[in-house]
Design a protein around this motif. Structure first.
Motif, short mmCIF file in Angstrom:
data_model
loop_
_atom_site.label_atom_id
_atom_site.label_comp_id
_atom_site.label_asym_id
_atom_site.label_seq_id
_atom_site.Cartn_x
_atom_site.Cartn_y
_atom_site.Cartn_z
N MET A 105 0.82 -1.21 0.00
CA MET A 105 0.00 0.00 0.00
C MET A 105 0.86 1.26 0.00
O MET A 105 0.63 2.18 -0.78
CB MET A 105 -0.89 0.01 1.25
CG MET A 105 -2.21 -0.71 1.08
SD MET A 105 -3.30 0.26 0.08
CE MET A 105 -4.82 -0.60 0.32
N SER B 160 4.01 1.71 -0.82
CA SER B 160 4.77 1.86 -2.05
C SER B 160 3.86 2.33 -3.19
O SER B 160 4.20 3.22 -3.96
CB SER B 160 5.43 0.53 -2.37
OG SER B 160 5.86 0.49 -3.69
N PHE B 161 2.67 1.74 -3.23
CA PHE B 161 1.69 2.09 -4.27
C PHE B 161 1.25 3.54 -4.13
O PHE B 161 1.31 4.34 -5.07
CB PHE B 161 0.49 1.15 -4.14
CG PHE B 161 -0.61 1.38 -5.13
CD1 PHE B 161 -0.45 0.98 -6.45
CD2 PHE B 161 -1.79 1.98 -4.76
CE1 PHE B 161 -1.46 1.17 -7.36
CE2 PHE B 161 -2.81 2.18 -5.67
CZ PHE B 161 -2.64 1.78 -6.98
N ARG C 88 3.89 6.19 -4.95
CA ARG C 88 4.13 6.38 -6.38
C ARG C 88 2.95 7.06 -7.06
O ARG C 88 3.13 7.86 -7.97
CB ARG C 88 4.44 5.05 -7.04
CG ARG C 88 5.90 4.84 -7.00
CD ARG C 88 6.41 3.53 -7.51
NE ARG C 88 7.76 3.41 -7.03
CZ ARG C 88 8.06 3.16 -5.77
NH1 ARG C 88 7.09 3.00 -4.88
NH2 ARG C 88 9.30 3.10 -5.38
N VAL C 89 1.74 6.73 -6.62
CA VAL C 89 0.57 7.35 -7.24
C VAL C 89 0.53 8.84 -6.89
O VAL C 89 0.24 9.68 -7.73
CB VAL C 89 -0.71 6.63 -6.79
CG1 VAL C 89 -1.93 7.44 -7.17
CG2 VAL C 89 -0.79 5.25 -7.42
#
Lengths: 359, 312
Positions: free
Chosen positions: B109, B111-112, B115-116
């Motif tokens: 989560m 890391s996601f 990046r988003v």
């Protein structure tokens, strides 16, 4: 209405079929919920979830090379997943597969770099040394747990970091490749390398060993006394003791096998893929393998399937990131959510089964 | 080498850094005390810290206020605690397994989301860091003042929380209830204590403190990288056992880990030709030695890791 359906089903099926049916339903539901939640994440990130999922599937199964890559990725997951499943079954919470993988890799490297013999002797030698190193590394927390009752979860966790730094020291320090500039060891002698099964791919003989060990573990738990002992000790060490089982020995054997299997994963990475030890040889296989084992519910044959599933998600994710721009870590979320849903649904399963038994 | 280490400036600097580095571990470990005393082993605090870290970072980045960032971190930590609670209390799932999965979820989560939210940047985004806040008068005390009273606000709050927790756990009815639930939930239930409520409150409070510990790291370094907790959550778990579920003992454990961490960083900075991997291992080796019980056996809460199933 739901209750009526259950009632109808439970009267129609006999007990065994009913249990399998319930389990299957729950797994499918868990997957659906996990994908639904992931879709919400993807939509929030501004992409179309269907495109992302299709892209993952394309990435994983789009070409024969990629499909062999899935098996390459699945190999360490199968080894370590099996090891973890055995430990968990035997009541030892082994979070240290990552460290045991590194130890297996170190041992295989040292043997492969130092000894130059024909493959017929050297390949068994690296396999055994990988197994022994992983097993002995696991025995350190194992003995502390069994002898002194120290919490193995934190012990194995701490041992992971020590193992990773040891591997890093070995590839930077005493075994560093004298000819290369990179911090990695010299290449193994040809005799220590596992043969490639399909030409022009990276698929090596490790996968065959992994599948063989899966079947072996399945048989051990299905047919042998050792398997029974491990399960009995894991379920309740005190009643196993009163039943005449040597709890100490059984635990030690369980832990040794568990660590050894994880060590084989490291051996496979060194002797099958990289042919040398380098930093970060395991990108968290030891942790993913825990999830694989939990998803497979510690069942040896299901581990094969779960490992392939996770490996294909992983391979697909790289492709998906390049084509859609959604970070590949979404795969990590999918994996975690699937297992969370399955863990969370166990109570439902227990309740439904109890209902059936009470009747 | 030794004469460079045995100077007053090096030692005061080292000890001050040790106190600062112990703070996130201590915050998390304090939270874990409540959680474990109520009978829940939350291994997911590593992931909770990571989630709190990112939430604190994003909160500070967008609002510009460190206070808001900390608040975001605490709320996120509480939510992670709530997830753990739902899984382990209501759904009675295996606590160890749940904790491991929560860590994985949080890793993915964070890391996601990072990046988003920030995209792929050449320069990593930064936030302002916590500034030291010397306490009046007492920061002038030689040695002690430099080590203890020239820290930032969160460090002071953390050490106040140690005192507060000691009082709450051992001197109030609340603390008694928590301990009763962790020792013998059936008896506690018979006495009219709502076991589920107490456990939920404890696991959420533990999550909030772990989230706060995570934010401290983001605020201290002013940035976020993937998996930046790097095992501190597990060290917090170890220091809870080291401290035998008592806030003061846990504080001692966290300080030892902070010291080992600070020492390894400083020795590296001095640039000796010494394998730095050995120093990196130091905190972990120390944890194992401490766990082996050289300092004596400890008694864990009796109902730890056992879900409570109420009879109908």
């Amino acid at each position: 209405m739901f209750k009526n359906l259950i009632k109808k089903l439970s009267t129609e099926f006999d007990k065994n079929k009913y249990f399998i049916f319930i389990k299957l339903c729950i797994v499918i539901m868990a997957f659906l919920i996990a994908f639904l939640l992931t879709s919400i994440c993807i939509t929030a990130a501004g992409a179309n979830p269907f495109e992302v999922f299709i892209s993952i599937i394309k990435g994983a199964f789009g070409s024969p090379e990629r499909m062999t890559e899935i098996l390459v990725k699945a190999t360490p997951l199968i080894f370590a997943g099996l090891g973890i499943a055995i430990a968990f079954k035997g009541g030892f919470w082994n979070i240290g597969a990552e460290g045991q993988i590194y130890l297996g890799a170190i041992a295989a490297t040292i043997v492969g770099v130092k000894i130059n013999l024909s493959p017929f002797i050297l390949i068994p030698a690296v396999i055994i040394s990988g197994f022994l190193a992983g097993g002995l590394w696991a025995l350190i927390p194992g003995l502390l747990k069994v002898r002194f009752g120290i919490n193995e979860i934190i012990l194995t966790m701490m041992m992971n970091y020590i193992a990773i730094h040891t591997a890093s020291y070995i590839s930077h320090g005493p075994f560093r490749d004298p000819d290369g500039s990179l911090p990695q060891t010299a290449e193994l002698f040809k005799g220590a390398c596992l043969p490639v099964i399909i030409n022009k791919t990276r698929l090596h003989a490790g996968i065959l060993l992994a599948i063989f060990l899966c079947l072996l573990c399945y048989l051990i738990f299905k047919k042998t006394l050792l398997g029974y002992k491990i399960k009995a000790v894991g379920a309740n060490p005190r009643s196993a003791f009163y039943g005449g089982i040597n709890v100490f020995n059984t635990m030690i054997i369980t832990i040794f096998i568990s660590g050894g299997l994880a060590g084989l994963a490291g051996m496979g990475e060194v002797c099958g893929i990289h042919y040398r030890l380098l930093d970060g040889i395991s990108p968290g296989y030891g942790y993913t393998a825990i999830v694989v084992a939990l998803l497979a519910r510690l069942h040896a044959l299901w581990i094969l399937l779960a490992a392939v599933l996770f490996a294909s998600l992983d391979i697909g994710a790289g492709f998906m990131q390049r084509t859609t721009g959604i970070p590949s870590s979404i795969v990590c979320i999918i994996e975690a959510l699937i297992v969370i849903c399955i863990l969370g649904s166990e109570i439902l399963e227990r309740k439904l089964m109890r209902k059936k038994v009470e009747k | 080498m030794l004469d460079e280490i045995l100077t007053a400036t090096f030692i005061t600097g080292l000890l001050a850094a040790a106190v600062r580095m112990a703070t996130p571990i201590l915050l998390t470990a304090l939270g874990e005390i409540y959680t474990e005393l109520s009978g829940i082993l939350n291994i997911g605090i590593e992931g909770t810290m990571l989630a709190g870290c990112l939430a604190g970072f994003i909160g500070t980045y967008y609002t510009g206020s460190i206070f808001c960032g900390i608040l975001w971190g605490i709320i996120t930590g509480g939510l992670m605690g709530l997830i753990m609670g739902i899984l382990s209390i209501t759904l009675q799932a295996n606590q160890v397994a749940c904790g491991i999965i929560l860590n994985l979820l949080s890793l993915g989560m964070t890391s996601f989301i990072f990046r988003v939210v920030f995209g792929v940047t050449i320069l990593p985004p930064n936030i302002k860091t916590l500034t030291p806040l010397p306490l009046p008068i007492i920061n002038k005390i030689p040695f002690v003042g430099q080590i203890l009273f020239q820290q930032n606000l969160m460090v002071y709050i953390t050490f106040l929380l140690v005192l507060l927790s000691s009082f709450l756990i051992f001197k109030t009815g609340w603390g008694l209830k928590i301990r009763a639930v962790g020792e013998y939930p059936l008896a506690a239930d018979t006495m009219g204590i709502n076991v589920y409520n107490i456990r939920y409150i404890c696991v959420i409070a533990g999550g909030m403190l772990a989230g706060m510990g995570g934010t401290f790291l983001a605020m201290d370094l002013g940035m976020f990288v993937d998996n930046m907790i790097a095992g501190r959550g597990f060290i917090a778990l170890a220091s809870v056992i080291f401290g035998r579920w008592k806030p003061h003992g846990v504080m001692a454990g966290a300080l030892i880990f902070g010291l080992a961490d600070a020492f390894q960083l400083r020795l590296q900075a001095l640039g000796y030709n010494f394998p730095h991997e050995v120093l990196l291992m130091l905190p972990y080796v120390l944890t194992i030695i401490i766990l082996t019980g050289i300092l004596g056996k400890s008694h864990a809460p009796a109902a730890l890791t056992q879900p409570y199933i109420k009879e109908k």
